[in-house]
Design a protein around this motif. Structure first.
Motif, PDB file in Angstrom:
ATOM      1  N   MET A   1       0.852  -1.169   0.000  1.00 18.39           N
ATOM      2  CA  MET A   1       0.000   0.000   0.000  1.00 18.39           C
ATOM      3  C   MET A   1       0.899   1.234   0.000  1.00 18.39           C
ATOM      4  SD  MET A   1      -2.795   1.245   2.881  1.00 18.39           S
ATOM      5  CE  MET A   1      -3.933  -0.055   2.505  1.00 18.39           C
ATOM      6  N   THR A   2       0.577   2.179  -0.833  1.00 20.84           N
ATOM      7  CA  THR A   2       1.350   3.416  -0.894  1.00 20.84           C
ATOM      8  C   THR A   2       0.876   4.389   0.182  1.00 20.84           C
ATOM      9  OG1 THR A   2      -0.138   4.555  -2.406  1.00 20.84           O
ATOM     10  CG2 THR A   2       1.595   3.169  -3.398  1.00 20.84           C
ATOM     11  N   LEU A   3       1.675   5.399   0.406  1.00 17.12           N
ATOM     12  CA  LEU A   3       1.311   6.439   1.364  1.00 17.12           C
ATOM     13  C   LEU A   3       0.011   7.120   0.945  1.00 17.12           C
ATOM     14  CD1 LEU A   3       1.825   8.306   3.759  1.00 17.12           C
ATOM     15  CD2 LEU A   3       3.437   9.587   2.326  1.00 17.12           C
ATOM     16  N   LEU A   4      -0.135   7.402  -0.339  1.00 18.33           N
ATOM     17  CA  LEU A   4      -1.355   8.048  -0.829  1.00 18.33           C
ATOM     18  C   LEU A   4      -2.574   7.154  -0.621  1.00 18.33           C
ATOM     19  CD1 LEU A   4      -2.882  10.328  -2.187  1.00 18.33           C
ATOM     20  CD2 LEU A   4      -2.166   9.412  -4.392  1.00 18.33           C
ATOM     21  N   GLU A   5      -2.458   5.893  -0.926  1.00 18.28           N
ATOM     22  CA  GLU A   5      -3.578   4.963  -0.722  1.00 18.28           C
ATOM     23  C   GLU A   5      -3.963   4.908   0.758  1.00 18.28           C
ATOM     24  OE1 GLU A   5      -2.645   1.832  -4.358  1.00 18.28           O
ATOM     25  OE2 GLU A   5      -1.780   1.461  -2.381  1.00 18.28           O
ATOM     26  N   TYR A   6      -2.953   4.864   1.614  1.00 16.30           N
ATOM     27  CA  TYR A   6      -3.214   4.840   3.054  1.00 16.30           C
ATOM     28  C   TYR A   6      -3.924   6.126   3.487  1.00 16.30           C
ATOM     29  CZ  TYR A   6      -2.411   4.719   8.076  1.00 16.30           C
ATOM     30  OH  TYR A   6      -2.580   4.747   9.443  1.00 16.30           O
ATOM     31  N   ALA A   7      -3.424   7.260   3.014  1.00 12.32           N
ATOM     32  CA  ALA A   7      -4.013   8.548   3.391  1.00 12.32           C
ATOM     33  C   ALA A   7      -5.465   8.643   2.946  1.00 12.32           C
ATOM     34  CB  ALA A   7      -3.197   9.689   2.786  1.00 12.32           C
ATOM     35  N   GLU A   8      -5.751   8.199   1.739  1.00  8.27           N
ATOM     36  CA  GLU A   8      -7.131   8.254   1.253  1.00  8.27           C
ATOM     37  C   GLU A   8      -8.042   7.344   2.075  1.00  8.27           C
ATOM     38  OE1 GLU A   8      -6.364   7.439  -2.919  1.00  8.27           O
ATOM     39  OE2 GLU A   8      -6.736   9.557  -3.388  1.00  8.27           O
ATOM     40  N   LYS A   9      -7.489   6.283   2.599  1.00  6.07           N
ATOM     41  CA  LYS A   9      -8.272   5.334   3.406  1.00  6.07           C
ATOM     42  C   LYS A   9      -8.578   5.887   4.797  1.00  6.07           C
ATOM     43  CE  LYS A   9      -8.058   0.605   5.123  1.00  6.07           C
ATOM     44  NZ  LYS A   9      -7.265  -0.625   5.195  1.00  6.07           N
ATOM     45  N   VAL A  10      -7.596   6.550   5.426  1.00  9.16           N
ATOM     46  CA  VAL A  10      -7.770   6.972   6.816  1.00  9.16           C
ATOM     47  C   VAL A  10      -8.195   8.430   6.986  1.00  9.16           C
ATOM     48  CG1 VAL A  10      -6.130   5.252   7.652  1.00  9.16           C
ATOM     49  CG2 VAL A  10      -5.340   7.573   7.203  1.00  9.16           C
ATOM     50  N   SER A  11      -8.086   9.237   5.961  1.00  8.89           N
ATOM     51  CA  SER A  11      -8.429  10.650   6.087  1.00  8.89           C
ATOM     52  C   SER A  11      -9.929  10.829   6.328  1.00  8.89           C
ATOM     53  CB  SER A  11      -8.021  11.409   4.820  1.00  8.89           C
ATOM     54  OG  SER A  11      -8.410  12.761   4.927  1.00  8.89           O
ATOM     55  N   PRO A  12     -10.269  11.668   7.302  1.00  5.71           N
ATOM     56  CA  PRO A  12     -11.697  11.911   7.571  1.00  5.71           C
ATOM     57  C   PRO A  12     -12.368  12.763   6.489  1.00  5.71           C
ATOM     58  CG  PRO A  12     -10.340  13.277   8.987  1.00  5.71           C
ATOM     59  CD  PRO A  12      -9.405  12.382   8.234  1.00  5.71           C
ATOM     60  N   LEU A  13     -11.560  13.432   5.668  1.00  2.00           N
ATOM     61  CA  LEU A  13     -12.069  14.274   4.587  1.00  2.00           C
ATOM     62  C   LEU A  13     -11.405  13.865   3.284  1.00  2.00           C
ATOM     63  CD1 LEU A  13     -11.656  17.694   6.413  1.00  2.00           C
ATOM     64  CD2 LEU A  13     -13.793  16.449   6.091  1.00  2.00           C
ATOM     65  N   PRO A  14     -12.061  14.104   2.150  1.00  6.49           N
ATOM     66  CA  PRO A  14     -11.403  13.828   0.869  1.00  6.49           C
ATOM     67  C   PRO A  14     -10.138  14.685   0.737  1.00  6.49           C
ATOM     68  CG  PRO A  14     -13.745  14.249   0.550  1.00  6.49           C
ATOM     69  CD  PRO A  14     -13.436  14.581   1.978  1.00  6.49           C
ATOM     70  N   LEU A  15      -9.080  14.086   0.210  1.00  2.00           N
ATOM     71  CA  LEU A  15      -7.829  14.825   0.039  1.00  2.00           C
ATOM     72  C   LEU A  15      -7.927  15.783  -1.143  1.00  2.00           C
ATOM     73  CD1 LEU A  15      -5.243  11.935   0.495  1.00  2.00           C
ATOM     74  CD2 LEU A  15      -5.983  13.614   2.198  1.00  2.00           C
ATOM     75  N   LEU A  48      -3.025  17.363   9.469  1.00  2.00           N
ATOM     76  CA  LEU A  48      -3.557  16.101   8.984  1.00  2.00           C
ATOM     77  C   LEU A  48      -2.510  15.349   8.182  1.00  2.00           C
ATOM     78  CD1 LEU A  48      -5.894  14.110   8.511  1.00  2.00           C
ATOM     79  CD2 LEU A  48      -6.549  15.513   6.554  1.00  2.00           C
ATOM     80  N   MET A  49      -1.787  16.042   7.308  1.00  2.00           N
ATOM     81  CA  MET A  49      -0.757  15.398   6.490  1.00  2.00           C
ATOM     82  C   MET A  49       0.362  14.834   7.361  1.00  2.00           C
ATOM     83  SD  MET A  49      -1.603  15.538   3.260  1.00  2.00           S
ATOM     84  CE  MET A  49      -3.122  14.991   4.018  1.00  2.00           C
ATOM     85  N   VAL A  50       0.805  15.609   8.332  1.00  2.00           N
ATOM     86  CA  VAL A  50       1.872  15.152   9.229  1.00  2.00           C
ATOM     87  C   VAL A  50       1.411  13.935  10.019  1.00  2.00           C
ATOM     88  CG1 VAL A  50       3.251  15.775  11.262  1.00  2.00           C
ATOM     89  CG2 VAL A  50       2.986  17.398   9.385  1.00  2.00           C
ATOM     90  N   ASP A  51       0.194  13.965  10.535  1.00  2.00           N
ATOM     91  CA  ASP A  51      -0.337  12.833  11.296  1.00  2.00           C
ATOM     92  C   ASP A  51      -0.428  11.577  10.442  1.00  2.00           C
ATOM     93  OD1 ASP A  51      -0.541  14.435  13.532  1.00  2.00           O
ATOM     94  OD2 ASP A  51      -2.713  14.740  13.338  1.00  2.00           O
ATOM     95  N   ILE A  52      -0.904  11.707   9.226  1.00  2.00           N
ATOM     96  CA  ILE A  52      -1.041  10.553   8.331  1.00  2.00           C
ATOM     97  C   ILE A  52       0.332   9.978   7.986  1.00  2.00           C
ATOM     98  CG2 ILE A  52      -1.671   9.874   5.975  1.00  2.00           C
ATOM     99  CD1 ILE A  52      -4.156  11.689   6.301  1.00  2.00           C
ATOM    100  N   ILE A  53       1.290  10.834   7.685  1.00  2.00           N
ATOM    101  CA  ILE A  53       2.644  10.357   7.366  1.00  2.00           C
ATOM    102  C   ILE A  53       3.236   9.619   8.559  1.00  2.00           C
ATOM    103  CG2 ILE A  53       5.006  11.114   6.908  1.00  2.00           C
ATOM    104  CD1 ILE A  53       3.719  13.342   5.138  1.00  2.00           C
ATOM    105  N   ASN A  54       3.108  10.194   9.747  1.00  2.00           N
ATOM    106  CA  ASN A  54       3.654   9.544  10.940  1.00  2.00           C
ATOM    107  C   ASN A  54       2.967   8.210  11.211  1.00  2.00           C
ATOM    108  OD1 ASN A  54       5.544  11.534  11.441  1.00  2.00           O
ATOM    109  ND2 ASN A  54       4.174  12.698  12.760  1.00  2.00           N
ATOM    110  N   GLN A  55       1.670   8.146  11.028  1.00  2.00           N
ATOM    111  CA  GLN A  55       0.943   6.886  11.218  1.00  2.00           C
ATOM    112  C   GLN A  55       1.407   5.846  10.209  1.00  2.00           C
ATOM    113  OE1 GLN A  55      -3.224   7.719  10.872  1.00  2.00           O
ATOM    114  NE2 GLN A  55      -3.241   9.116  12.605  1.00  2.00           N
ATOM    115  N   PHE A  56       1.532   6.237   8.955  1.00  2.00           N
ATOM    116  CA  PHE A  56       1.904   5.297   7.893  1.00  2.00           C
ATOM    117  C   PHE A  56       3.304   4.741   8.128  1.00  2.00           C
ATOM    118  CE2 PHE A  56       3.752   4.417   3.658  1.00  2.00           C
ATOM    119  CZ  PHE A  56       2.846   3.470   3.215  1.00  2.00           C
ATOM    120  N   TYR A  57       4.264   5.594   8.360  1.00  2.00           N
ATOM    121  CA  TYR A  57       5.629   5.107   8.534  1.00  2.00           C
ATOM    122  C   TYR A  57       5.835   4.462   9.906  1.00  2.00           C
ATOM    123  CZ  TYR A  57       6.860   6.820   4.018  1.00  2.00           C
ATOM    124  OH  TYR A  57       6.929   6.989   2.651  1.00  2.00           O
TER     125      TYR A  57
END
Length: 63
Positions: A1-15, A48-57
Motif C-alpha cells: 500500500m502506498t502512502l497516498l492509498e493509506y491517506a485516502e483510506k484513513v483521512s476523515p475528509l477527501p484529500l 492532517l498530512m503530518v499525522d497521516i505520514i507519521n501513522q503510515f511510517y
C-alpha cells in the motif's frame, strides 16, 4: 500500500489535489533518500498530512 492509498483510506475528509501531490512527492523522496522541504500556508490541513505520514511510517516500521 502506498502512502497516498493509506491517506485516502484513513483521512476523515477527501484529500485535495495538492495533498495528493505532496504525499506522492514525499514518498518518492523518502524512497530515494532525499529530503523534501514543504512550507505550507496557514490552515490548509498540514497537521492532517503530518499525522497521516507519521501513522503510515510508524505502522510500516512496526510490521
Amino acid at each position: 500500500m502506498t502512502l497516498l492509498e493509506y491517506a485516502e483510506k484513513v483521512s476523515p475528509l477527501p484529500l485535495m489535489g495538492w495533498q495528493k501531490e505532496f504525499l506522492q512527492k514525499y514518498e518518492e523522496s523518502k524512497k530515494n533518500g532525499k529530503e523534501l522541504t514543504f512550507i505550507p500556508g496557514r490552515n490548509i490541513g498540514r497537521t492532517l498530512m503530518v499525522d497521516i505520514i507519521n501513522q503510515f511510517y510508524g505502522k510500516l516500521d512496526g510490521d
